[in-house]
Design a protein around this motif. Structure first.
Motif, PDB file in Angstrom:
ATOM      1  N   ARG A 225       0.830  -1.204   0.000  1.00 10.86           N
ATOM      2  CA  ARG A 225       0.000   0.000   0.000  1.00 10.86           C
ATOM      3  C   ARG A 225       0.864   1.253   0.000  1.00 10.86           C
ATOM      4  O   ARG A 225       1.767   1.403   0.822  1.00 10.86           O
ATOM      5  N   LEU A 226       0.563   2.193  -0.899  1.00 10.58           N
ATOM      6  CA  LEU A 226       1.285   3.456  -0.982  1.00 10.58           C
ATOM      7  C   LEU A 226       0.306   4.616  -0.916  1.00 10.58           C
ATOM      8  O   LEU A 226      -0.723   4.618  -1.600  1.00 10.58           O
ATOM      9  N   GLY A 227       0.659   5.620  -0.110  1.00 13.56           N
ATOM     10  CA  GLY A 227      -0.014   6.897  -0.173  1.00 13.56           C
ATOM     11  C   GLY A 227       0.820   7.856  -1.013  1.00 13.56           C
ATOM     12  O   GLY A 227       1.607   7.435  -1.859  1.00 13.56           O
ATOM     13  N   ASP A 228       0.654   9.150  -0.789  1.00  9.79           N
ATOM     14  CA  ASP A 228       1.456  10.158  -1.510  1.00  9.79           C
ATOM     15  C   ASP A 228       1.368   9.951  -3.015  1.00  9.79           C
ATOM     16  O   ASP A 228       2.367  10.009  -3.745  1.00  9.79           O
ATOM     17  N   VAL A 229       0.130   9.728  -3.479  1.00 11.85           N
ATOM     18  CA  VAL A 229      -0.103   9.311  -4.864  1.00 11.85           C
ATOM     19  C   VAL A 229       0.369  10.359  -5.865  1.00 11.85           C
ATOM     20  O   VAL A 229       0.981  10.032  -6.890  1.00 11.85           O
ATOM     21  N   GLY A 230       0.109  11.636  -5.583  1.00 14.54           N
ATOM     22  CA  GLY A 230       0.477  12.691  -6.527  1.00 14.54           C
ATOM     23  C   GLY A 230       1.966  12.749  -6.791  1.00 14.54           C
ATOM     24  O   GLY A 230       2.403  12.844  -7.948  1.00 14.54           O
ATOM     25  N   ARG A 231       2.768  12.692  -5.725  1.00 12.88           N
ATOM     26  CA  ARG A 231       4.230  12.736  -5.910  1.00 12.88           C
ATOM     27  C   ARG A 231       4.715  11.535  -6.695  1.00 12.88           C
ATOM     28  O   ARG A 231       5.564  11.662  -7.593  1.00 12.88           O
ATOM     29  N   LEU A 232       4.200  10.364  -6.360  1.00  8.23           N
ATOM     30  CA  LEU A 232       4.645   9.155  -7.037  1.00  8.23           C
ATOM     31  C   LEU A 232       4.269   9.178  -8.520  1.00  8.23           C
ATOM     32  O   LEU A 232       5.042   8.717  -9.369  1.00  8.23           O
ATOM     33  N   ALA A 233       3.118   9.727  -8.840  1.00  6.17           N
ATOM     34  CA  ALA A 233       2.718   9.836 -10.249  1.00  6.17           C
ATOM     35  C   ALA A 233       3.678  10.739 -11.016  1.00  6.17           C
ATOM     36  O   ALA A 233       4.063  10.429 -12.155  1.00  6.17           O
ATOM     37  N   VAL A 234       4.072  11.851 -10.408  1.00  2.47           N
ATOM     38  CA  VAL A 234       5.050  12.741 -11.050  1.00  2.47           C
ATOM     39  C   VAL A 234       6.358  11.992 -11.288  1.00  2.47           C
ATOM     40  O   VAL A 234       6.967  12.089 -12.367  1.00  2.47           O
ATOM     41  N   ASP A 235       6.799  11.233 -10.274  1.00  5.71           N
ATOM     42  CA  ASP A 235       8.034  10.454 -10.420  1.00  5.71           C
ATOM     43  C   ASP A 235       7.931   9.471 -11.581  1.00  5.71           C
ATOM     44  O   ASP A 235       8.885   9.303 -12.367  1.00  5.71           O
TER      45      ASP A 235
END
Length: 315
Positions: A225-235
């Motif tokens: 499970r991962l949160g911080d979805v916006g940052r990870l999408a940018v990455d």
């Protein structure tokens, strides 16, 4: 466990590498992905720990039919008397008759390695297979699990959106995030471009589609499970573009396929090492390549297939 979602380590490769999930609602269960045939005891044990019997499982939902996600589907279904298999229409025939999946992988790895790694592929009876087109809703005791067509990693890929939990089960379309790379800055992520259906434009679009749902979390097969979805999408977007650029550069520099492949592997390792260091990971280059060496190899293979298919379309 969060909102009835249980993470199951399938035991494939190493701990915290390959996950399947059990969603429980009002005494009913749905598995999402299942690992290989060797994972079946772990799946049934997770069911028992959740207080359910095999007959309480209504669904086995596959994100796609790559063997680390779906290799044990036929064997697991055989243990679940009331469950049906939900799969992308492009993957359904491979679950009903997995001989082509087996033959293709065996041609690469050999029969002995296939048996040792994945176990036997057992067919799923056709009458127990449900083809999930884009927008198909799986009803788990009143809990809606929405299947979304999300190509880019594979053309037979669905993401499952759990509206109750506001979370997505992303298979491989939202990349790989191994817990060994976690730092104070959170999880580290990288795209997977493994052969043979990588499509960068489709992958960008699929990621954007999932982010537009504004999910609280992504549940990755690799891993957890991962949160911080916006940052990870940018990455992910940044790395997809970087990977496409380095692949094109390798193509320009090396006409011979094996040289091109080696150049891409080195460039990918350099890219991931640099980004991991920026993320605050303190491991060595050797440790990085031990953890993601197979991913680097597969990503280079997938980029090579994409380059060749792009060149054929242009000619």
């Amino acid at each position: 466990m969060i909102q009835g979602i249980h993470t199951i380590d399938t035991g494939f490769v190493r701990p915290n590498f390959d996950a399947a999930y059990l969603v429980v609602e009002n005494g009913h269960g749905a598995f999402i992905d299942c690992g290989t045939a060797y994972a079946i005891p772990r799946m049934l044990d997770a069911l028992a720990q959740a207080g359910l019997a095999p007959g309480d499982v209504d669904w086995l939902i596959l994100t796609h039919v790559h063997l680390d996600h779906a290799g044990g589907a036929g064997e697991l279904i055989a243990h679940l008397p009331n469950a049906r298999l939900v799969v992308h229409p492009r993957g359904a025939r491979h679950m009903i008759d997995p001989s082509q999946l087996w033959a293709g992988a065996s041609a690469v790895y050999g029969e002995a390695v296939m048996q040792e790694t994945y176990g036997q592929l057992r067919p799923v009876p056709a009458e127990r297979v449900v083809e999930a087109i884009d927008g198909h809703v799986v009803d788990l005791a009143g809990r809606a699990l929405l299947c979304l067509d999300t190509p880019g990693h594979a053309r037979h890929h669905n993401t499952v959106y759990d509206q109750r939990a506001n979370a997505c089960f992303t298979g491989d379309v939202f990349g790989l995030s191994y817990r060994e790379f976690d730092t104070d800055r959170g999880p580290f992520i990288l795209p997977t471009t493994s052969p043979v259906q990588f499509d960068p434009d489709a992958l960008h679009a699929s990621i954007d589609r999932l982010v537009a749902l504004k999910p609280e979390a992504m549940y990755l097969t690799h891993y957890g499970r991962l949160g911080d979805v916006g940052r990870l999408a940018v990455d992910l977007h940044e790395q997809i573009d970087a990977m496409v650029a380095l692949a094109k550069q390798a193509q320009q520099d090396h006409a011979e396929p094996s040289q091109r492949h080696r150049a891409m592997k080195k460039a990918l390792a350099d890219l991931y090492a640099s980004r991991a260091q920026m993320h605050g990971w303190q491991g060595s280059r050797d440790e990085l390549e031990e953890l993601i060496g197979m991913d680097i190899e597969l990503n280079a293979q997938g980029l090579g297939v994409w380059l060749d298919s792009t060149r054929k379309r242009a000619s």
